[in-house]
Design an enzyme around this catalytic site. Sequence first.
Site, PDB file in Angstrom:
ATOM      1  NE  ARG A  90      24.729 -27.742   4.773  1.00 18.57           N
ATOM      2  CZ  ARG A  90      23.909 -27.256   3.846  1.00 18.57           C
ATOM      3  NH1 ARG A  90      23.393 -28.068   2.926  1.00 18.57           N
ATOM      4  NH2 ARG A  90      23.590 -25.970   3.833  1.00 18.57           N
ATOM      5  CG  HIS A  91      24.504 -25.541  10.041  1.00 18.12           C
ATOM      6  ND1 HIS A  91      23.284 -25.224   9.495  1.00 18.12           N
ATOM      7  CD2 HIS A  91      25.430 -25.185   9.108  1.00 18.12           C
ATOM      8  CE1 HIS A  91      23.446 -24.689   8.307  1.00 18.12           C
ATOM      9  NE2 HIS A  91      24.756 -24.659   8.037  1.00 18.12           N
ATOM     10  CG  ASN A 129      20.256 -23.504   5.996  1.00 16.72           C
ATOM     11  OD1 ASN A 129      20.551 -24.116   7.018  1.00 16.72           O
ATOM     12  ND2 ASN A 129      21.167 -23.153   5.093  1.00 16.72           N
ATOM     13  NE  ARG A 187      25.288 -21.472   8.867  1.00 16.29           N
ATOM     14  CZ  ARG A 187      26.029 -20.402   8.644  1.00 16.29           C
ATOM     15  NH1 ARG A 187      26.048 -19.405   9.509  1.00 16.29           N
ATOM     16  NH2 ARG A 187      26.785 -20.312   7.559  1.00 16.29           N
ATOM     17  CD  GLU A 241      29.984 -22.844   3.887  1.00 19.80           C
ATOM     18  OE1 GLU A 241      31.160 -23.267   3.845  1.00 19.80           O
ATOM     19  OE2 GLU A 241      29.033 -23.478   3.403  1.00 19.80           O
ATOM     20  CG  HIS A 271      29.387 -24.025   7.872  1.00 20.60           C
ATOM     21  ND1 HIS A 271      28.275 -23.363   8.312  1.00 20.60           N
ATOM     22  CD2 HIS A 271      30.313 -23.916   8.879  1.00 20.60           C
ATOM     23  CE1 HIS A 271      28.516 -22.844   9.514  1.00 20.60           C
ATOM     24  NE2 HIS A 271      29.747 -23.182   9.884  1.00 20.60           N
TER      25      HIS A 271
HETATM   26  O1  F6P Z   1      23.748 -22.332   1.294  1.00 26.08           O
HETATM   27  C1  F6P Z   1      24.439 -22.765   2.419  1.00 26.08           C
HETATM   28  C2  F6P Z   1      25.937 -22.567   2.283  1.00 26.08           C
HETATM   29  O2  F6P Z   1      26.561 -23.142   3.389  1.00 26.08           O
HETATM   30  C3  F6P Z   1      26.377 -21.099   2.133  1.00 26.08           C
HETATM   31  O3  F6P Z   1      26.543 -20.420   3.337  1.00 26.08           O
HETATM   32  C4  F6P Z   1      27.629 -21.223   1.323  1.00 26.08           C
HETATM   33  O4  F6P Z   1      28.017 -20.012   0.707  1.00 26.08           O
HETATM   34  C5  F6P Z   1      27.249 -22.312   0.370  1.00 26.08           C
HETATM   35  O5  F6P Z   1      26.436 -23.206   1.099  1.00 26.08           O
HETATM   36  C6  F6P Z   1      28.413 -23.057  -0.226  1.00 26.08           C
HETATM   37  O6  F6P Z   1      27.971 -23.856  -1.305  1.00 26.08           O
HETATM   38  P1  F6P Z   1      28.329 -23.440  -2.808  1.00 26.08           P
HETATM   39  O7  F6P Z   1      29.819 -23.438  -2.865  1.00 26.08           O
HETATM   40  O8  F6P Z   1      27.699 -24.517  -3.649  1.00 26.08           O
HETATM   41  O9  F6P Z   1      27.765 -22.067  -3.091  1.00 26.08           O
END
Ligand code: F6P
Length: 409
Positions: free
Chosen positions: A226-227, A233, A276, A296, A362
């Site tokens: 990840r970044h 965050n 990021r 992401e 991401h």
């Molecule tokens: O919280 C960081 C992140 O990269 C968000 O930008 C993204 O929506 C999420 O994680 C994805 O994870 P999950 O599918 O568990 O919500």
Amino acid sequence: MESMGPLSPDTVRLVIVLVGLPARGKTYIGRKIRRFLTWLGYRARSFNIGDYRRQRLGYHHRHDFFDPNNVAGARARQEMATAALDDLIEWMKDGGGVGIYDATNTTVERRRHVFERCTAAGLQVVFIESVCEDPAIIEANIRETKLSSPDYVGMDPDEAVADFRARIEHYTRVYEPIQEEECSYIRLIDVGRVIVMHRIQGYLPGKLVFYLMNLHLVRRPIWLTRHGESEFNVVGRIGGDTGLTAQGEKYAQALAEFVRDHADQPPVVWTSTLRRTIETTAQLGVPSLQWRALDEIDAGICDGMTYAEIAEQMPDEYRARSADKLHYRYPRGESYQDVIARLEPVIIELERQRSPVLVVAHQAVLRALYAYFMDKEPEQCLRMAVPLGTVVELRPGPYAFHERRFALM
Ligand code: F6P
């Protein structure tokens, strides 16, 4: 999910019949195809005759069992071939999408039989023949995969290699390379150095050719990370396009040191188009490529919210996502299944690369890539922890990728 017509994973009915002498990578090819298609949402399964033999007749069959003149051996092998084919056809009748028949299928007679049984059951058949005469590749294949096979447990390695070579000889005497005019087939020569296609039509067979064209055996690491920590965050907000915090900058530096220490040649570096990830690669000193496909998951109208805010302000959406994270699509955004579909070209390009590759992306995207490489059902990875500050190293082994994690912060 709405139907996509004849191309949908729900409606595909295809049997892939592998062809080739022992130690030509058939099982490797079959497993790669099964993994790729499962990841894309197809119901794919492999039926390996060697497994049937071992399960039903036991281990330790020496080469004479495979001698075509050994009447009892030939009958037993024929029975195993029939049992595997029966199971494959039954499974397809129960809704299987792509059945992979993993056996040598080296004679015209055997292939004709398989073809007739499958077509009688209304199934489309594509043969994939793997041809390889490069002694170095064959030798490596025998040593890496056959010596660790249950067939040779506890046997002296040189003796096992000699026995396996004798087994290959038995098959070589009866081998008739595929040239049946009426059949659809793909012939791979020397691990895809040359690919011959005959009567290949349709979306899925075409996709498989494209996939197979990009496979190779060069062992190189793939690093997924990840970044560094972003401003969002810190406050628990999803999505957005914020920059790195001071802590995130430190990770960019640690990552540059990691790459310097671990890469034996300049790596290929890929990021998403979001700030990021780009900032995380700024200190690497090598050019990077930005992929929109690595962005992401698009949280649509929830972008920029915290999970608590979503739960409070849109409880139905929150519940729907918790109930089916793979298929749930954020309003005006994406589902994980959508993310997987857009990552397909990234997988093809990752397979094609021969240098180390560093992917800075991401959480959701990395879960999806990880599921492919580690041969997991995507559902198994949707809640997997992908911590910040960590590099996940994936290295190809003879049949599977091996994982190692480096916590750099
Ligand atoms: O919280 C960081 C992140 O990269 C968000 O930008 C993204 O929506 C999420 O994680 C994805 O994870 P999950 O599918 O568990 O919500």
